[in-house]
Design a protein around this motif. Structure first.
Motif, PDB file in Angstrom:
ATOM      1  N   ALA A 161       3.541  41.919 -12.085  1.00  0.00           N
ATOM      2  CA  ALA A 161       3.611  41.348 -10.828  1.00  0.00           C
ATOM      3  C   ALA A 161       2.832  41.037  -9.719  1.00  0.00           C
ATOM      4  O   ALA A 161       3.671  40.001  -8.487  1.00  0.00           O
ATOM      5  CB  ALA A 161       4.645  42.840 -10.496  1.00  0.00           C
ATOM      6  N   ALA A 162       1.927  41.772  -9.459  1.00  0.00           N
ATOM      7  CA  ALA A 162       0.494  41.685  -8.310  1.00  0.00           C
ATOM      8  C   ALA A 162       0.370  39.637  -8.515  1.00  0.00           C
ATOM      9  O   ALA A 162       0.005  39.325  -7.742  1.00  0.00           O
ATOM     10  CB  ALA A 162      -0.524  42.224  -7.777  1.00  0.00           C
ATOM     11  N   LEU A 174      -5.469  44.809 -24.483  1.00  0.00           N
ATOM     12  CA  LEU A 174      -5.637  44.335 -23.512  1.00  0.00           C
ATOM     13  C   LEU A 174      -5.039  44.817 -22.223  1.00  0.00           C
ATOM     14  O   LEU A 174      -3.767  45.741 -22.610  1.00  0.00           O
ATOM     15  CB  LEU A 174      -4.534  42.444 -23.257  1.00  0.00           C
ATOM     16  CG  LEU A 174      -5.696  41.691 -24.398  1.00  0.00           C
ATOM     17  CD1 LEU A 174      -4.303  40.824 -24.150  1.00  0.00           C
ATOM     18  CD2 LEU A 174      -6.801  40.982 -23.559  1.00  0.00           C
ATOM     19  N   PRO A 175      -5.301  45.175 -21.482  1.00  0.00           N
ATOM     20  CA  PRO A 175      -5.518  46.348 -20.378  1.00  0.00           C
ATOM     21  C   PRO A 175      -3.809  45.328 -19.423  1.00  0.00           C
ATOM     22  O   PRO A 175      -3.792  44.705 -19.328  1.00  0.00           O
ATOM     23  CB  PRO A 175      -6.701  46.468 -19.121  1.00  0.00           C
ATOM     24  CG  PRO A 175      -7.262  45.386 -19.619  1.00  0.00           C
ATOM     25  CD  PRO A 175      -6.977  45.037 -20.936  1.00  0.00           C
ATOM     26  N   TRP A 176      -3.366  46.096 -18.539  1.00  0.00           N
ATOM     27  CA  TRP A 176      -1.845  45.727 -18.508  1.00  0.00           C
ATOM     28  C   TRP A 176      -1.267  47.186 -17.651  1.00  0.00           C
ATOM     29  O   TRP A 176      -1.108  47.656 -17.942  1.00  0.00           O
ATOM     30  CB  TRP A 176      -1.138  45.289 -19.559  1.00  0.00           C
ATOM     31  CG  TRP A 176      -0.219  44.832 -19.102  1.00  0.00           C
ATOM     32  CD1 TRP A 176       0.290  43.610 -18.607  1.00  0.00           C
ATOM     33  CD2 TRP A 176       1.541  45.355 -18.806  1.00  0.00           C
ATOM     34  NE1 TRP A 176       2.026  43.324 -17.744  1.00  0.00           N
ATOM     35  CE2 TRP A 176       2.662  44.302 -17.943  1.00  0.00           C
ATOM     36  CE3 TRP A 176       2.042  46.389 -19.487  1.00  0.00           C
ATOM     37  CZ2 TRP A 176       3.877  44.544 -17.548  1.00  0.00           C
ATOM     38  CZ3 TRP A 176       3.561  47.035 -19.052  1.00  0.00           C
ATOM     39  CH2 TRP A 176       4.385  46.075 -18.562  1.00  0.00           C
ATOM     40  N   SER A 177      -0.800  46.772 -16.857  1.00  0.00           N
ATOM     41  CA  SER A 177       0.495  47.476 -16.047  1.00  0.00           C
ATOM     42  C   SER A 177       1.476  46.598 -15.548  1.00  0.00           C
ATOM     43  O   SER A 177       0.803  45.517 -15.440  1.00  0.00           O
ATOM     44  CB  SER A 177       0.303  48.402 -15.255  1.00  0.00           C
ATOM     45  OG  SER A 177      -0.576  47.759 -13.715  1.00  0.00           O
ATOM     46  N   PRO A 178       3.040  46.627 -15.200  1.00  0.00           N
ATOM     47  CA  PRO A 178       3.431  46.374 -14.352  1.00  0.00           C
ATOM     48  C   PRO A 178       3.461  46.090 -12.855  1.00  0.00           C
ATOM     49  O   PRO A 178       3.820  44.868 -12.769  1.00  0.00           O
ATOM     50  CB  PRO A 178       5.099  47.255 -14.485  1.00  0.00           C
ATOM     51  CG  PRO A 178       4.584  48.294 -15.848  1.00  0.00           C
ATOM     52  CD  PRO A 178       3.240  47.957 -16.271  1.00  0.00           C
ATOM     53  N   GLU A 179       2.776  46.823 -12.547  1.00  0.00           N
ATOM     54  CA  GLU A 179       2.154  46.345 -10.936  1.00  0.00           C
ATOM     55  C   GLU A 179       1.342  45.348 -10.628  1.00  0.00           C
ATOM     56  O   GLU A 179       1.325  44.146 -10.203  1.00  0.00           O
ATOM     57  CB  GLU A 179       1.741  47.231 -10.787  1.00  0.00           C
ATOM     58  CG  GLU A 179       2.365  49.197 -10.342  1.00  0.00           C
ATOM     59  CD  GLU A 179       2.891  49.429 -11.794  1.00  0.00           C
ATOM     60  OE1 GLU A 179       4.121  50.278 -11.468  1.00  0.00           O
ATOM     61  OE2 GLU A 179       2.615  49.695 -12.483  1.00  0.00           O
TER      62      GLU A 179
END
Length: 400
Positions: free
Chosen positions: A368-369, A360-365
């Motif tokens: 958080a958004a 799955l695509p993911w980033s902390p940013e």
């Protein structure tokens, strides 16, 4: 270097040239829910063996990393297994090579299986003797009756004793062919990993369809046993992993979490002095999630503590959170991501978990958004859903 693995493994690099350490976290999309019927605990036992079996040279992966001055560990979850290590950046190539070797080519033997099985049985006995652990297994069993998500992650001692060497070899063959991702957080990418494809990739279609969920008809609240201390776990199903509804349940857990700014802290500790230890969290799985509050309290105060949680959920379901409380909960949830992302080993483990082993695509940013965008109406709807389906388990439980 040949990786020597059949796994569709990808590399998720997080390069920070300021770091002096390298953190590695190998996540595999297979967990305790994938244990064959009657062999509960096979995945957990396999995790132990991968970490403890001798490699060429005589010592296990765990010992070799520790001798380098680093740290190594592993964990089995419902839907993932994590193998991780943190070493000095100068030792990252060696640690990465050892990790891949331990994962792809463990030298299983009957004596090693028998020895590690006894270690796991001791671990399960310790967990069973800890009411804080036992009550969480109990609430999952109540939320997912007859479903793989309701199985104890560590396994069933009776079934664990029945696991054979052939069973472990079969479980390992399935493991190395499951989707996997190796997250690396450090100043550079180890040379041993440069042949891996980078980034996340969609998971292949499941060979076995998701298990259907039965209607929940959980146990009525039972009084705790006469003891010095008891643990309550209140839980309800929540949206599945990947659902856009999930951030609201995360914020709801923050509103009823352990922060001094939370509604539960003010009511449970500040106003009534009912508990010192409590927390709330939410996790998503393939078919559904599990939203939970864990509370430690005296047996004679358990009923009142349950009513406090129910009352807060009812209040939130009726009118939603106040603006200031909502803002604090959203900021705390987002800040938790920032804090984890700034600690290299936690960033590696968080990335492994949130990307579901690189599928799955993911980033902390991005997370958080999504948390900052949660509205009062979404929290109100989440609270109404949890309140309508809340189950309560308690350990130690009084004999009926």
């Amino acid at each position: 270097m040949s990786l020597g693995t059949a796994a569709p493994m990808s590399l998720i690099p997080v390069v920070d040239e300021r770091l002096r350490t390298t953190s590695l976290c190998l996540a595999v999309a297979s967990g305790s829910r994938d244990d064959p019927d009657g062999l509960g605990g096979a995945a957990h036992l396999l995790e132990h063996l991968v970490m403890s079996l001798p490699l060429a040279g005589g010592a296990s992966f765990s010992e070799r990393v520790e001798r380098l001055g680093g740290r190594a560990n592993a964990e089995t979850g419902l839907e993932q297994m994590l193998y991780y290590a943190q070493v000095h950046a100068d030792d990252a190539d060696e640690a990465a090579t050892l990790l891949l070797r331990a994962f792809t080519a463990p030298g299983f033997t009957q004596s090693a299986l028998d020895d590690e099985r006894e270690v796991v049985l001791q671990e399960l006995a310790a967990a069973a003797a800890d009411p804080a652990d036992a009550v969480q297994d109990a609430v999952l069993a109540a939320l997912f009756p007859g479903h793989p998500l309701g199985r104890p992650v560590g396994g069933d001692p009776r079934q664990l004793r029945a696991v054979t060497l052939d069973d472990i070899r079969a479980a390992h063959a399935a493991l190395v062919n499951a989707p996997a991702a190796l997250t690396v957080v450090g100043p550079r990418i180890p040379g041993a990993l440069r042949g891996l494809p980078r980034g996340t990739r969609p998971a292949p279609a499941a060979a076995v369809p998701p298990a259907p969920l039965r209607p929940v008809s959980g146990p009525a609240f039972a009084l705790p046993a006469e003891a010095d201390y008891s643990w309550l776990c209140l839980g309800a199903r929540s949206p599945r992993a990947g659902s856009p509804l999930r951030p609201a349940y995360t914020v709801l857990a923050q509103l009823l979490g352990s922060s001094p700014s939370s509604l539960l802290y003010r009511a449970l500790r500040g106003e009534r002095q009912l508990s010192y230890a409590f927390q709330a969290w939410d996790r998503g799985y393939r078919e559904a999630g599990a939203w939970r509050v864990l509370i430690g309290t005296g047996p004679d105060q358990a009923g009142e503590a349950v009513e406090v949680v129910r009352g807060l959920l009812a209040r939130l379901a009726e009118r939603g959170p106040d603006a200031a409380d909502l803002q604090a909960a959203r900021r705390q949830a987002a800040m938790g991501l920032v804090l984890d992302a700034e600690e290299p080993m936690e960033r590696a483990r968080l990335t492994a978990d949130r990307t579901a082993a690189g599928t799955l695509p993911w980033s902390p940013e991005s997370e958080a958004a999504a948390l900052r965008a949660v509205t009062a109406d979404r929290v109100r709807a989440a609270a109404a859903d949890v309140a309508a389906h809340l189950l309560v388990t308690v350990r130690p439980e009084a004999q009926r």
